[in-house]
Design a protein around this motif. Structure first.
Motif, mmCIF file in Angstrom:
data_model
loop_
_atom_site.group_PDB
_atom_site.id
_atom_site.type_symbol
_atom_site.label_atom_id
_atom_site.label_comp_id
_atom_site.label_asym_id
_atom_site.label_seq_id
_atom_site.Cartn_x
_atom_site.Cartn_y
_atom_site.Cartn_z
ATOM 1 N N UNK A 1 0.956 -1.279 0.115
ATOM 2 C CA UNK A 1 0.056 0.011 0.038
ATOM 3 C C UNK A 1 0.839 1.404 0.002
ATOM 4 N N UNK A 2 0.364 2.201 -0.690
ATOM 5 C CA UNK A 2 0.768 3.525 -0.655
ATOM 6 C C UNK A 2 -0.075 4.522 -0.275
ATOM 7 N N UNK A 3 0.200 5.257 0.602
ATOM 8 C CA UNK A 3 -0.994 6.572 0.649
ATOM 9 C C UNK A 3 -0.497 7.883 0.337
ATOM 10 N N UNK A 4 -1.067 8.525 -0.445
ATOM 11 C CA UNK A 4 -0.772 9.893 -0.841
ATOM 12 C C UNK A 4 -2.115 10.692 -0.458
ATOM 13 N N UNK A 5 -1.688 11.566 0.644
ATOM 14 C CA UNK A 5 -2.895 12.243 1.284
ATOM 15 C C UNK A 5 -2.660 13.551 1.269
ATOM 16 N N UNK A 6 -3.678 14.214 0.837
ATOM 17 C CA UNK A 6 -3.574 15.702 0.594
ATOM 18 C C UNK A 6 -2.290 16.181 0.165
ATOM 19 N N UNK A 7 -1.881 15.677 -1.120
ATOM 20 C CA UNK A 7 -0.599 16.445 -1.328
ATOM 21 C C UNK A 7 -0.712 17.864 -1.850
#
Lengths: 297, 538
Positions: free
Chosen positions: A189-195
């Motif tokens: 899993x990779x999370x890209x949160x509010x970039x």
């Protein structure tokens, strides 16, 4: 830009006092704030391993490290004549630390939160995925330090249940050095949160999602793995969807499946940005993408 | 000018010096012809009616104006490399001032003048006085086409070798201006596709010969009108009230909302080109490789990465990385006879040998340890060194690798061993810094072959910006060496070109950037810490 001197001084004092005491108190955010944007193209003073094999994970996930081989070696040495000079002793000490640090982990890091900010997601996910190693990656030094302190405090608060041992944070420019940390297909899993939305067209290459950068995510994520994205900027959401859709290695996860994923709820409610958007009655756009098998060649 | 790049093209030697490309006969070293890069097309300076805005438009529209060749590079702001150039441009700026002066006076006020200044500057830079330098050459396998990159105008130029009036010449077929400055270029093995890596980290493919049917031929005027008559695309801010959280951002958004004009669209190149892959770093090298009948593209960047990508059309798949470098990478070499090996060098003393398919490091070697007496004067311990060339040839069934370093007047000759190690064979001192090198003929059966090395004859050996004394004897910019049984020796002098380059005036700092630019890739400690303690985020 450096803050006014008294602000800097207060920060230094605060951090010093934390270092000395064996405090289990959570760190205060106000001493770690930093401008929200970093130039991903500049060199900074980054530390990163030459290759994933060179990465020393043991200091981050101590309970998961293999026992040192040098324990045997150490006893042999202590039986020998003690070297008279301090330097030799120091040297032996540093090599011991070195060895301890380069112990291999019994399992690999599998989840990365890229641009983890103040670590809300990391801390919320750690108890939910107790058998998985999670890593937060953040480019801002101060913020990284905050997350590290936060995890340290949480670990000591829950010393009995041994929680949060599976979460860690380090400073990195993931856009440049992701493959230095992770082997091919290591992550699930990779999370890209509010970039950072990088509104200006000129800055679009600095966005965390782009056709060319998606190839690097595809490299570190195993087939079947998921990339999680969330943002409050509709434009950026559309951009991320467009670029992942365009990339042959990814497909969008259907909404029903998306909503059934427990990580999605955590991402919506537990990230600092997510909470702020809620406070401001903002919108949140979520999109998940599955890594597909590479075509036969 | 010294020759910064040499390439072999069939029976010819293609050699670039500054903005010119010379053609020589390889067999006897005889000079044939020269192609000179024209000055960048200058847009006709129109009447200076109106203020700032019309001027801007003028610049933008200039390349579309009738008399200018449609394929001419747009008069864009050029990246200027040296101080001196800047100075000379400033002078131009001053000269052009009077023309505009009356206008300024009409409007009066110092403010106006200040506002106009930046535009002046772009204008004068666009009118740059010097033709762009050739920074890389590539030759197609069919030995008919040569591709050159000119740096300052970001242009990929394609040439064909044709015989005209009994003399072979380089016939300029096309020029295409890339979105960013290319840094390395290669041609596919079928001689049909150019693959170009740029300083922004992107790799593009484009047909060697631009597609015969260009996009619907619209007259320049039409195109410009079309673009302006598009349904007025009002600027719409990407943020809304819900996405911003700070006072300042709110104000910025309010201002953006008041703004109604269309943001100028950045024009994409109008020729066929495809983005293949990209790094978030400056690309320094690009190689096309084959293994087991599969094509690969290997790219190297300033952040120590050597990346192995699948070839066209699967370039979105990364197969692996070759890790091990501790500083930027400047050169890659895949020996033709050992296609499984990749030899790489850069801003560190070690040169690495990889099995690039597996991504495994096989061996490493430090060529600079093999410095002989002739080079003792150069204090190499004290200075950082950069590999500027890795060349491979095969002779008497032995693989020979030659390394060159920026501003070290010697060739370091190595042989590959069975265990994929490099063993030192020879260090040959030269009378000047080596800049580029070609072997010929390189058939395996030959026991002796020739090597041509281009030499920096302007600077003292071992230096990058210290001209030689005036009365030093004339040095041929191309040196001829003989490689026999794996041993390099000095060969006969090549016939020097008739025009003696005596009166040339050299811009030393420009020369330094052109000939010794790799060192600039080195990271400087503490340049930007990105570590401000201040912050308004949450």
């Amino acid at each position: 830009m450096a803050g006014p001197p008294n602000k800097r001084q207060k920060r230094a004092e605060y951090k010093n006092s934390r270092e000395k005491g064996t405090t289990t108190e959570l760190p205060k955010k106000k001493f770690y704030r930093q401008r929200a944007h970093a130039n991903v193209f500049s060199d900074h003073d980054l530390e990163y391993p030459i290759s994933p094999a060179h990465m020393k994970w043991a200091p981050y996930y101590a309970p998961y490290a293999e026992p040192t081989k040098s324990i045997v070696k150490g006893t042999v040495e202590s039986q020998g004549v003690k070297r008279p000079n301090d330097e030799g002793e120091k040297e032996a000490q540093t090599t011991a630390i070195e060895e301890e640090d380069s112990r291999k982990l019994t399992q690999d890091v599998e989840v990365a939160d890229i641009g983890c900010g103040f670590g809300g997601l990391l801390v919320a996910l750690a108890p939910k995925l107790p058998n998985t190693l999670l890593l937060g990656m953040e480019i801002r030094t101060q913020v990284t330090e905050y997350v590290q302190e936060r995890i340290k405090a949480l670990r000591s608060q829950s010393a009995d249940e041994k929680l949060y041992q599976n979460a860690a944070c380090l400073r990195a420019n993931s856009m440049k050095f992701l493959p230095n940390f992770f082997k091919k297909h290591q992550l699930s899993k990779i999370f890209l949160c509010f970039p950072d939305p990088h509104f200006k067209a000129r800055k679009h290459k600095a966005r965390i999602v782009s056709t060319t950068l998606n190839s690097e995510y595809a490299y570190v994520v195993r087939p079947g793995g998921i990339i999680y994205t969330i943002t409050d900027v509709e434009d950026l959401h559309l951009w991320m969807v467009e670029h992942f859709d365009k990339h042959p290695s990814f497909e969008r996860v259907a909404e029903a499946e998306q909503e059934a994923d427990e990580c999605v709820e955590v991402m919506r409610t537990e990230t600092e940005e997510g909470q702020k958007v809620t406070r401001n009655n903002g919108q949140k756009f979520v999109a998940l993408f599955r890594r597909l098998e590479d075509p036969p060649w | 000018m010294p020759y910064q790049c040499l390439e072999k093209c069939g029976e010819y030697l293609v050699a670039a010096r500054d903005s010119n490309i010379d053609l020589f006969h390889l067999s006897n070293g005889e000079y044939i012809s020269t192609w000179s890069c024209p000055l960048p097309q200058v847009p006709s300076k129109g009447k200076t009616n109106g203020g700032e805005i019309t001027k801007k438009q003028e610049i933008k529209e200039a390349p579309l104006e009738g008399e200018v060749d449609a394929s001419a590079p747009p008069a864009k702001r050029r990246k200027v490399d040296t101080e001196d150039e800047k100075k000379s441009e400033e002078k131009v700026e001053e000269k052009s001032e009077p023309k505009v002066e009356p206008k300024v006076n009409d409007n009066g006020g110092k403010k106006q003048q200040k506002k106009q200044r930046p535009n002046h500057r772009t204008d004068s830079i666009a009118n740059a006085q010097e033709p762009p330098s050739v920074i890389a050459l590539a030759v197609a396998k069919n030995a008919q086409h040569v591709v050159a990159i000119t740096g300052e105008d970001k242009c990929i130029r394609v040439f064909e070798i044709v015989v005209k009036e009994g003399n072979p010449i380089l016939n300029h077929l096309s020029q295409r201006v890339m979105p960013k400055r290319p840094s390395a270029v290669a041609i596919s093995s079928d001689s049909a596709t150019i693959i170009s890596a740029d300083k922004f980290g992107d790799v593009y493919s484009l047909p060697l010969i631009p597609s015969a049917i260009p996009k619907p031929q619209a007259t320049p005027e039409q195109t410009s009108r079309e673009s302006s008559s598009l349904p007025e695309r009002t600027f719409k801010p990407a943020a809304n009230e819900l996405t911003i959280h700070s006072q300042r951002n709110r104000k910025a958004l309010e201002n953006q909302k008041r703004q109604t004009n269309t943001a100028p669209e950045k024009t994409e190149p109008d020729f066929e080109h495809t983005l293949l892959l990209g790094h978030v770093s400056l690309l320094t090298e690009l190689k096309l490789a084959t293994s087991d009948g599969r094509d690969y593209i290997i790219t190297a960047d300033r952040d120590e990465h050597i990346r192995v990508n699948r070839g066209i059309p699967y370039t979105h798949i990364i197969e692996g990385f070759c890790f091990g470098h501790k500083d930027f990478i400047s050169r890659l070499c895949i020996p033709e006879s050992r296609p499984e090996l990749l030899i790489s060098g850069g801003g560190e003393s070690d040169v690495l040998v990889f099995d690039w398919v597996k991504g495994s490091l096989l061996s490493q070697v430090e060529p600079l340890l093999h410095i002989n007496d002739a080079l003792k004067d150069f204090d190499l311990k004290e200075r950082k060194t950069t590999v500027s060339g890795i060349y491979h040839t095969r002779q008497s069934s032995k693989d020979i690798i030659i390394f060159t370093y920026e501003a070290i007047p010697a060739l370091f000759v190595f042989a590959t061993s069975e265990e994929n190690k490099l063993t030192h064979a020879q260090t040959l001192p030269l009378i000047g810094n080596p800049l580029s090198l070609v072997f010929f003929p390189s058939t395996e059966t030959d026991t002796a072959s020739s090597v041509i090395v281009s030499i920096d004859y302007i600077n003292k050996p071992g230096t990058t910006a210290e001209p030689r004394e005036k009365d030093d004897q004339f040095i041929n910019p191309l040196q001829h060496l003989i490689l026999s049984d794996g041993v390099l020796t000095l060969g006969d002098e090549l016939p020097s070109r008739s025009e003696a380059p005596k009166d040339e005036k050299h811009n030393i700092s420009k020369l330094k950037n052109l000939l010794y630019g790799l060192e600039n890739l080195r990271k400087r400690a503490g340049e930007e810490r990105g570590d401000g303690g201040d912050g308004d985020d949450a």
